[in-house]
Design a protein around this motif. Structure first.
Motif, PDB file in Angstrom:
ATOM      1  N   UNK A 137       0.849  -1.187   0.000  1.00 14.96           N
ATOM      2  CA  UNK A 137       0.000   0.000   0.000  1.00 14.96           C
ATOM      3  C   UNK A 137       0.884   1.236   0.000  1.00 14.96           C
ATOM      4  N   UNK A 138       0.666   2.111  -0.983  1.00 16.11           N
ATOM      5  CA  UNK A 138       1.467   3.321  -1.112  1.00 16.11           C
ATOM      6  C   UNK A 138       0.680   4.539  -0.635  1.00 16.11           C
ATOM      7  N   UNK A 139       1.330   5.371   0.151  1.00 19.32           N
ATOM      8  CA  UNK A 139       0.771   6.642   0.591  1.00 19.32           C
ATOM      9  C   UNK A 139       1.755   7.748   0.232  1.00 19.32           C
ATOM     10  N   UNK A 140       1.237   8.886  -0.204  1.00 17.52           N
ATOM     11  CA  UNK A 140       2.077  10.060  -0.404  1.00 17.52           C
ATOM     12  C   UNK A 140       2.011  10.886   0.870  1.00 17.52           C
ATOM     13  N   UNK A 141       3.173  11.188   1.445  1.00  9.84           N
ATOM     14  CA  UNK A 141       3.199  11.779   2.774  1.00  9.84           C
ATOM     15  C   UNK A 141       4.349  12.766   2.901  1.00  9.84           C
TER      16      UNK A 141
END
Length: 227
Positions: free
Chosen positions: A65-69
Motif C-alpha cells: 500500500x502506497x501513501x504520499x506523505x
C-alpha cells in the motif's frame, strides 16, 4: 551477598550489556543506510522511519500500500507464512524492498509512506494507491510497472479519491485499474499492458499505447485525450 545472588546479578548485567551492544550495532547500520531486515512472524507490527527517499524499487512484493506523505516510513505487519521473508535496505536516496519469487500465499501487510515526488519502480509486484484522510495536500504518484499491477479506489462506497497528477508507465503484461478516481492530469504509457478506468474523472489524459495493449473507459469523463 550470597554467591547465588552474585551469579544471577552477573548474568543479568552480561545479558544487558550484550543487548545494548546489539542495539547499538543495528542502530548504527540503520543510520548509515545499510540496514537489512528479514520479516519475522513474531512481529505484530513494526514501523521504520525513512529519510530522503527519492527512489523506491520493489521486486516480488505481492501487495504493498502506497501513501504520499510529508514523511517517509515503512510499516510491516505480522505474516502467516512461516517461510516468507521481506527484506528492505536504504542506500542513499534509494529504497529497495524485495521478497522471494513465487510467494503468492503471503497474507501480511506492507505499507509504505513516500515523499510526494518519489519515483517507484515495481517488478512482479502488486500496488495499491492510498491516501490519508487528514492529509493537507492532494497526492501525486509516479510509477513504473514491469509485470506488475496497480489499483486505486475510495476507502468507502461513497465519494471519490482525488489525486493531483498520475504518471504511470506499464510494460510486460502490467495492469492499471482506477475506480472512482478524480485527477487533475494523468500521463499513462502502455506496452503490452492493460488500463481500466471506471467512473473516473481526469482533467487531462495523455495516453500512449501499442497495439498489444487494452484500454477500457467505463463511465469515465476525460476532457482531453492523446494517443
Amino acid at each position: 551477598m550470597k554467591t547465588s545472588n552474585k551469579i544471577l546479578l552477573g548474568a543479568f548485567i552480561t545479558a544487558l550489556l550484550l543487548w545494548g551492544g546489539l542495539y547499538a550495532a543495528v542502530y548504527i547500520k540503520y543510520k548509515t543506510g545499510d540496514f537489512n531486515l528479514e520479516y519475522s512472524k513474531e512481529w505484530d507490527k513494526r514501523v521504520f522511519q525513512l529519510h530522503n527517499v527519492d527512489y523506491v524499487f520493489l521486486e516480488n512484493v505481492v501487495h504493498i500500500s502506497l501513501y504520499s506523505s510529508d514523511s517517509a516510513s515503512l510499516q510491516l505487519a505480522k505474516r502467516k507464512d512461516e517461510n516468507f521473508k521481506v527484506k528492505f535496505v536504504q542506500r542513499g536516496d534509494s529504497l529497495f524492498i524485495s521478497a522471494p519469487a513465487h510467494s503468492n500465499e503471503f497474507e501480511g501487510i506492507v505499507q509504505l509512506h513516500i515523499n510526494p515526488n518519489a519515483r517507484v519502480r515495481a517488478t512482479n509486484s502488486g500496488l495499491s494507491l492510498n491516501y490519508d484522510n487528514d492529509s493537507t495536500f492532494i497526492p501525486s504518484f509516479f510509477l513504473e510497472l514491469d509485470s506488475s499491477s496497480v489499483y486505486a479506489r475510495p476507502h468507502s462506497a461513497q465519494g471519490k479519491v482525488y489525486y493531483n497528477r498520475l504518471q504511470i508507465t506499464a510494460r510486460n503484461n502490467s495492469e492499471i485499474s482506477l475506480s472512482e478516481v478524480e485527477a487533475s492530469g494523468a500521463e499513462i504509457s502502455l506496452e503490452n499492458s492493460r488500463l481500466n478506468l471506471h467512473n473516473c474523472t481526469i482533467g487531462h489524459l495523455d495516453l500512449k499505447n501499442d497495439r498489444s495493449s487494452q484500454v477500457s473507459f467505463s463511465g469515465s469523463s476525460i476532457s482531453r485525450q492523446q494517443k
